[in-house]
Design a protein around this motif. Structure first.
Motif, PDB file in Angstrom:
ATOM      1  N   VAL A  98       1.669 -81.880  -4.931  1.00 60.14           N
ATOM      2  CA  VAL A  98       1.919 -80.687  -4.113  1.00 60.14           C
ATOM      3  C   VAL A  98       0.675 -80.328  -3.298  1.00 60.14           C
ATOM      4  O   VAL A  98      -0.430 -80.262  -3.840  1.00 60.14           O
ATOM      5  N   TYR A  99       0.859 -80.136  -2.022  1.00 64.39           N
ATOM      6  CA  TYR A  99      -0.234 -79.770  -1.112  1.00 64.39           C
ATOM      7  C   TYR A  99       0.204 -78.639  -0.189  1.00 64.39           C
ATOM      8  O   TYR A  99       1.385 -78.546   0.147  1.00 64.39           O
ATOM      9  N   ASP A 100      -0.733 -77.813   0.219  1.00 65.23           N
ATOM     10  CA  ASP A 100      -0.462 -76.876   1.306  1.00 65.23           C
ATOM     11  C   ASP A 100      -0.990 -77.519   2.579  1.00 65.23           C
ATOM     12  O   ASP A 100      -2.132 -77.987   2.606  1.00 65.23           O
ATOM     13  N   LEU A 101      -0.168 -77.494   3.623  1.00 63.16           N
ATOM     14  CA  LEU A 101      -0.493 -78.272   4.817  1.00 63.16           C
ATOM     15  C   LEU A 101      -0.137 -77.474   6.063  1.00 63.16           C
ATOM     16  O   LEU A 101       0.871 -76.786   6.078  1.00 63.16           O
ATOM     17  N   PRO A 102      -0.961 -77.553   7.108  1.00 60.27           N
ATOM     18  CA  PRO A 102      -0.551 -76.883   8.351  1.00 60.27           C
ATOM     19  C   PRO A 102       0.694 -77.560   8.917  1.00 60.27           C
ATOM     20  O   PRO A 102       0.759 -78.789   8.980  1.00 60.27           O
TER      21      PRO A 102
END
Ligand code: GTP
Length: 598
Positions: A445-449
């Motif tokens: 899981v990653y937060d990404l623009p």
């Protein structure tokens, strides 16, 4: 029809796990459609859906089934899309049902959308029946998939039905389980009418057709009704059910799913999520509707032939009649003329819209590269929504720029974790979590623009994981970032069409790539043409398109060196003057090569 004999359910799954094929088998088994009229993926009625093998719109169908208990039941099935762009369709289907078949591919196991869609159904309190499909495949491993459903999705999969939609295995079992496990709808036939609009489509002959789930009361042709959100009132012309073609019936009552036609001219009048009630005896409260979705990916649509502008507008209006999540407003571009800025729920949604405009309305169009919606706070404290680079104020006036962020969940084989993490880092991602679902499979899981995601993330992830990664995302909101607008100057003049937004650290590389490409595309002139990329007033990249050199000495046979020099001097002067006055005309192809998506 007694409520106890009705079952409303939907089929949810990750893309390609076999929902539409399973729906076909259920329709066939219950004799809803004659075998000779059956065709594969019957419910995928759009040409595009059939060709690409994906479901885009939710589709309801009503089946009759005589159960082993000797009773006849009405089963309302809603087939839903699997791709993340169409989650909105899934959420609406779920809200009209009491149960869900969760279909999981026996060879692939639980994937990103399996989890996302299952959670949505659990949140709504639906009874979930797990179905492990494609057990005919040699690579099927149903036992471990069953374990995965329990561990990853977190629902009891002990009694998961083993099925093969392709070979018709387990179909009766599924129908029996729906009858036994999915609760009958609750509702009061005598209460004032409350019917939830869960979808609406536009038909050239009939106007708007609303798909409804009647929660309380009854709805009949001739009845006067009021739409509680818009406040407008209509007389019902026809009510009916989906078999799967429209089939009129006299009345739809509490618990039933069907359609309503009421001389409604535009889909805007028939809000998805609105409640229909009786005009004379209205319900006190409207039903909880749906969260409104906002488009997140934007791009410009321009007609290839400039004269086709009215035709494009017309086509867009018609398309949005059927898909109210698309937005559009006129815009113009120096290079492409008049067109529209359109908003979509994702890249696939955009692609599908473009293709539908072409096929269903015969419009050929150029789509500009997609971008996201930025929020800017100026030094004066104003907040601006920026759709395109030209909406950005000068860098000196900007206090803060915010961009949309998504939380990305990918499921992938553990051997590719390193590559996937590297890709997320390169795309300015922030690590959130990683867990092993089994020794071979990982959830990352990653937060990404979002802007980085829509650029080329999906393709890159697919190629780096040899197609084995599946992904899902949802929106986290806006977050501040060091973003700048990079302008491109050709011969000292700003060429708006080529400016773009990117992170400060990427400005040089991206600027360089753009300048290099333009250098190839702009034909050589008689004078030198500088191409520059700048941030604010600062030029960060410069390249020159060399001047064409006319051989001014050609006619000068032999002769004195001073004569030759004089000619060359004269040429140099001329070029200097041309450089000051000359305008570079940028060929249309250069614009197109740049702005086109593909
Ligand atoms: P979306 O609508 O795009 O989300 O896909 P879907 O889940 O509806 O999948 P669909 O029914 O289109 O099936 C995807 C592919 O899997 C098709 O090529 C089907 O023929 C195949 N398929 C479906 N069920 C089975 C099955 O039981 N066994 C095998 N071997 N193939 C199947």
């Amino acid at each position: 029809m007694s409520l106890s004999r009705i079952r409303n359910f939907c089929i949810i799954a990750h893309i390609d796990h076999g929902k539409s094929t399973l729906a076909d088998r259920l329709i066939e088994y219950t004799g809803t459609v004659e075998i000779r009229k059956m065709k594969a993926q019957l419910l995928d009625s759009l040409d595009l859906e059939r060709e690409r093998g994906i479901t885009i719109k939710l589709v309801p169908v009503r089946m009759s089934y005589k159960s082993k208990d000797g009773n006849e039941y009405i089963l309302n099935l809603i087939d839903t899309p699997g791709h993340v762009d169409f989650t909105y369709e899934v959420s609406r289907s779920i809200a009209s049902c009491e149960g869900a078949l969760l279909v999981v591919d026996a060879s692939q196991g639980v994937e990103a959308q399996t989890v996302a869609n299952a959670y949505m159904a659990v949140d709504q309190g639906l009874e979930i029946i797990p179905v492990i499909n494609k057990i005919d495949l040699p690579s099927a491993h149903p036992e471990s998939v069953q374990k995965e459903i329990e561990e990853v999705v977190g629902i009891d999969a002990d009694g998961a039905i083993l099925a093969s939609a392709k070979e018709g295995i387990g179909i009766q079992d599924i129908l029996e389980r729906i009858v036994a496990q999915v609760p009958a709808p609750e509702g009061d036939t005598e209460a004032p009418l409350q019917a939830l609009i869960f979808d609406s489509v536009y038909n050239n002959y009939r106007g708007v057709i609303c798909y409804v789930r009647v929660v309380n009361g009854t709805i009949t042709a001739g009845q006067n009704v009021r739409f509680m959100v818009t406040g407008s009132s209509y007389q019902i012309e026809e009510v009916g059910v989906f078999r799967p073609l429209f089939e009129p019936v006299e009345t739809l009552s509490a618990g039933e799913v069907g359609y309503v036609i009421a001389n409604i001219k535009t889909v805007a009048e028939a809000h998805v999520g609105d409640t229909i009630t009786d005009y004379e005896k209205p319900a006190v409260k409207q039903l909880p509707g749906y969260k409104k979705v906002k488009p997140v990916v934007f791009c410009g649509f321009y007609p290839v032939e400039r004269d086709d502008y009215p035709q494009l507008r017309d086509a867009l209006e018609k398309l949005t009649l059927n898909d109210s999540s698309i937005t559009f407003e006129p815009e113009s571009s120096e290079a492409l003329g008049f067109g529209f800025r359109c908003g979509f729920l994702g890249l696939l949604h955009m692609d599908v819209a473009k293709e539908r405009l072409h096929r269903e309305f015969g419009v050929d169009l150029v789509a500009t590269a997609p971008n996201v919606l930025y929020e800017i706070t100026t030094k004066e404290g104003d907040i601006i929504e920026a759709h395109r680079p030209s909406d950005f104020p000068d860098i000196s006036e900007i206090e803060e720029v915010r961009e949309p962020i998504i939380r990305l969940t990918t499921f992938l084989p553990s051997e590719f974790v390193g590559k996937a993490m590297q890709l997320c880092q390169d795309k300015r991602g922030n690590y959130v979590s990683m867990d092993y679902l089994s020794p071979e499979r990982v959830r990352l899981v990653y937060d990404l623009p979002l802007a980085e995601f829509i650029l080329d993330f999906h393709d890159k992830l697919k190629s780096q994981t040899r197609g084995f990664a599946s992904l899902d995302y949802d929106y986290r909101g806006y977050s501040a970032a060091d973003l700048v607008r990079v302008d491109v100057l050709i011969s000292g003049e700003a060429a708006d069409a080529f400016s773009f937004i990117c992170h400060k650290d990427a400005a040089f590389h991206r600027g360089q790539a753009v300048v290099r490409k333009l250098k190839e595309l702009i034909p050589r002139q008689l004078f030198e043409v500088p191409i520059q990329a700048s941030v604010g007033r600062r030029v960060i990249v410069r390249q020159n398109v060399k001047a064409l050199r006319k051989d001014v000495l050609a006619k000068c046979y032999g002769g004195d060196i001073s004569r030759k020099r004089k000619l060359l001097e004269k040429q140099k002067e001329g070029k200097k003057r041309m450089k000051q006055l000359g305008k570079v005309s940028i060929p249309q192809e250069a614009f197109l090569a740049f702005l086109k998506v593909d």
